[in-house]
Design an enzyme around this catalytic site. Structure first.
Site, mmCIF file in Angstrom:
data_model
loop_
_atom_site.group_PDB
_atom_site.id
_atom_site.type_symbol
_atom_site.label_atom_id
_atom_site.label_comp_id
_atom_site.label_asym_id
_atom_site.label_seq_id
_atom_site.Cartn_x
_atom_site.Cartn_y
_atom_site.Cartn_z
ATOM 1 N N LYS A 268 19.906 96.019 71.483
ATOM 2 C CA LYS A 268 20.768 96.139 70.325
ATOM 3 C C LYS A 268 22.081 96.798 70.767
ATOM 4 C CE LYS A 268 21.411 100.023 69.209
ATOM 5 N NZ LYS A 268 21.625 101.433 69.426
ATOM 6 N N HIS B 83 17.305 101.535 64.426
ATOM 7 C CA HIS B 83 16.179 102.470 64.561
ATOM 8 C C HIS B 83 15.664 102.976 63.206
ATOM 9 C CE1 HIS B 83 17.337 102.163 68.642
ATOM 10 N NE2 HIS B 83 18.226 103.121 68.666
HETATM 11 C C1 BG6 Z 1 20.498 104.437 71.185
HETATM 12 C C2 BG6 Z 1 21.859 104.759 70.646
HETATM 13 O O1 BG6 Z 1 20.044 103.224 70.671
HETATM 14 O O2 BG6 Z 1 19.586 105.481 70.823
HETATM 15 C C3 BG6 Z 1 22.333 106.107 71.173
HETATM 16 O O3 BG6 Z 1 22.778 103.759 71.050
HETATM 17 C C4 BG6 Z 1 21.315 107.177 70.877
HETATM 18 O O4 BG6 Z 1 23.579 106.466 70.581
HETATM 19 C C5 BG6 Z 1 19.930 106.755 71.351
HETATM 20 O O5 BG6 Z 1 21.738 108.369 71.538
HETATM 21 C C6 BG6 Z 1 18.877 107.744 70.878
HETATM 22 O O6 BG6 Z 1 17.652 107.422 71.469
HETATM 23 P P1 BG6 Z 1 16.540 108.530 71.675
HETATM 24 O O7 BG6 Z 1 15.378 107.786 72.217
HETATM 25 O O8 BG6 Z 1 17.102 109.542 72.632
HETATM 26 O O9 BG6 Z 1 16.280 109.143 70.322
#
Ligand code: BG6
Length: 491
Positions: free
Chosen positions: A147, A239
């Site tokens: 994504k 997410h």
């Molecule tokens: C990514 C985003 O999809 O997810 C980032 O592009 C973000 O901006 C990251 O920092 C967060 O992932 P996690 O697994 O660290 O919560």
């Protein structure tokens, strides 16, 4: 027979091998899979990037990046095994002839070609064409992509259409790495393997649901990408809506991809649109200014490296989401996510309806509501908050809310919770799509998000500032306090 020997060998072709995603997530995940003996012995990793590097230089670079990422001493034997699988190719991804190099070294009859696009989505179409030129767009091929797919519904449709010229839906694995997190998977287990929750999971028993995904990190180093996207496209569109779908969906008939995706899609289709009529009431947008995170002074969004002073991009969003179906009638879902918040903390909190009739303190309507807290990260676990009597001798019973806590680290004595990318890479190699997002899901998520972003554009919804190292703008609290609710205070 081990799991590894059950799978066919593959050529994992990693486009964008020297980029952030590959070095921080994919190569370390492959190392861990190798360590767990989950890569087929004949599998190869063909790393592709535009940097002119010798194979040895790429291997040194990979070793350094993995060491930085895994936070433990690299296991030499494991790395040697991985190294034997690694090959590096220097390619210009927009140059069709460059893909002929792949034709010379990959034979789909011997190894299944799996292409991973760790590149900006604008390159997905041209890479598919290149794979086809190399003779690797065969029925056994799989493609994996990150994504965001597009920046709105239209651009997403265009990208999908290009990919669809070369690959069918069952060959396409769209990653939302939150679906690979153990705790997000545990949402499915919690809901569908525990009968106690089954009859409680609707508007009869549930008062509200909160989903928080907070990060301490700012956007330094990725300002250009992030300023185009903003927190809505970067986190909410994917997410948070995926977590929401897992919580809100109807029980799927089975764990297969078609059943799960079908149920998640129904939720996305039932999201009440955000329009000019409800945008002011239901959404809050914010941007961080300088502050301090864990005692360290950090710059504001506009002062970050590469930042431009005039940006109106949101780094925080809170939104009340309503799902227009029978199960969730009248139950608000409060979603909030932001950069540079007080701490890295992601959780889902389900608040159950308050008691209607109080026998313990007649006349006092404020007994705490039961709540189920699902900690996604860190300190992964599940906690149920219930009322208990304080063990003391008093004329009147005193009640206190206490938590029944399942902490994954303590309960399962697990040394390490696998990173989402390990699970997802494994699932691609196994050919199981249930943790990947369908085209329809991506497009319906964009449809809803486009509504929100258009309403912001055409409306005067203010961009509030918040100090780095806080829980976001004050107005995010008002979103809840106006109905007598408040955000869960993470312990
Ligand atoms: C990514 C985003 O999809 O997810 C980032 O592009 C973000 O901006 C990251 O920092 C967060 O992932 P996690 O697994 O660290 O919560």
């Amino acid at each position: 027979m081990t799991e590894a020997s059950l799978r066919q060998a593959c050529d994992l072709i990693l486009f964008g091998a020297c980029g952030d995603l590959s070095t921080k997530k994919l190569l370390p995940a492959l190392y861990q899979l190798e360590k767990s003996n989950l890569l087929h012995p004949q599998t190869r990793i063909i790393a592709i990037d535009r940097q002119t590097l010798s194979e040895d230089a790429f291997i040194d670079f990979t070793c350094t990046q993995i060491s930085l990422s895994i936070k433990e001493k690299i296991d030499r034997d494991t790395f040697e095994q991985l190294q034997a699988k690694l090959h590096y190719l220097n390619m210009n991804l927009t140059e069709p002839n460059d893909y002929l190099q792949l034709k010379n070294i990959c034979d789909p009859a011997i190894r299944r070609p799996i292409s991973y696009f760790a590149t900006p989505p604008t390159l997905f179409g041209v890479i598919c064409q290149g794979i086809s030129i190399a003779g690797l767009a065969v029925p056994s091929a799989r493609v994996v992509m990150e994504k965001p797919i597009g920046h709105d519904l239209n651009s997403s449709i265009q990208i999908h259409n290009k990919i669809a010229q070369y690959f069918t839906e069952d060959q396409i694995y769209r990653i939302d790495h939150y679906l690979g997190k153990d705790t997000v998977l545990n949402l499915l287990v919690l809901r569908f393997a525990n009968t106690i929750f089954m009859s409680l999971w609707d508007h009869h028993a549930i008062d509200q649901v909160q989903i928080t995904v907070a990060e301490e990190l700012g956007v330094a180093g990725r300002w250009d990408y992030y300023d185009q996207a903003g927190q809505v496209a970067d986190m909410l569109q994917n997410h948070l809506l995926q977590i929401l779908s897992c919580i809100a969906m109807e029980p799927p008939g089975s764990l297969d991809a078609a059943s799960i995706r079908h149920e998640k899609l129904k939720v996305l289709k039932a999201l009440r649109p955000i329009t000019h009529t409800n945008v002011q009431n239901n959404t809050v947008r914010g941007q961080y200014i300088g502050g301090s995170v864990h005692g360290e002074t950090v710059p504001g969004y506009l002062e970050e490296k590469g930042g431009k002073l005039a940006s109106q991009t949101e780094t925080f969003v809170a939104v009340e989401v309503n799902i227009d179906n029978w199960r969730w009638y009248g139950v608000p879902f409060y979603l909030r996510t932001g950069k540079r918040m007080l701490k890295k903390h992601s959780e889902v909190v389900i608040y159950f309806k308050p008691q209607r009739h109080h026998i313990f303190k007649p006349g006092n309507p404020h007994l705490a509501q039961n709540k189920l807290v699902i900690r996604l990260q860190p300190n992964e676990g599940v906690e149920i908050h219930i009322m208990n009597k304080l063990p003391e001798l008093k004329q009147e019973m005193c009640l206190q809310q206490t938590g029944l806590n399942v902490s994954f680290n303590e309960t399962f004595k697990t040394a390490r919770i696998a990173d989402a990318y390990e699970r997802l890479l494994l699932e691609v190699m196994l050919g199981r799509q249930y943790l990947f997002v369908s085209r329809e899901e991506v497009e319906h998520a964009w449809l809803w998000v486009d509504g929100l972003l258009n309403a912001w554009r055409n409306d005067s919804t203010p961009l509030h500032t918040y100090q780095a190292g806080t829980w976001g703008p004050i107005s995010a609290d008002t979103l809840l306090t106006r109905t007598g609710r408040s955000w869960n205070e993470p312990s």
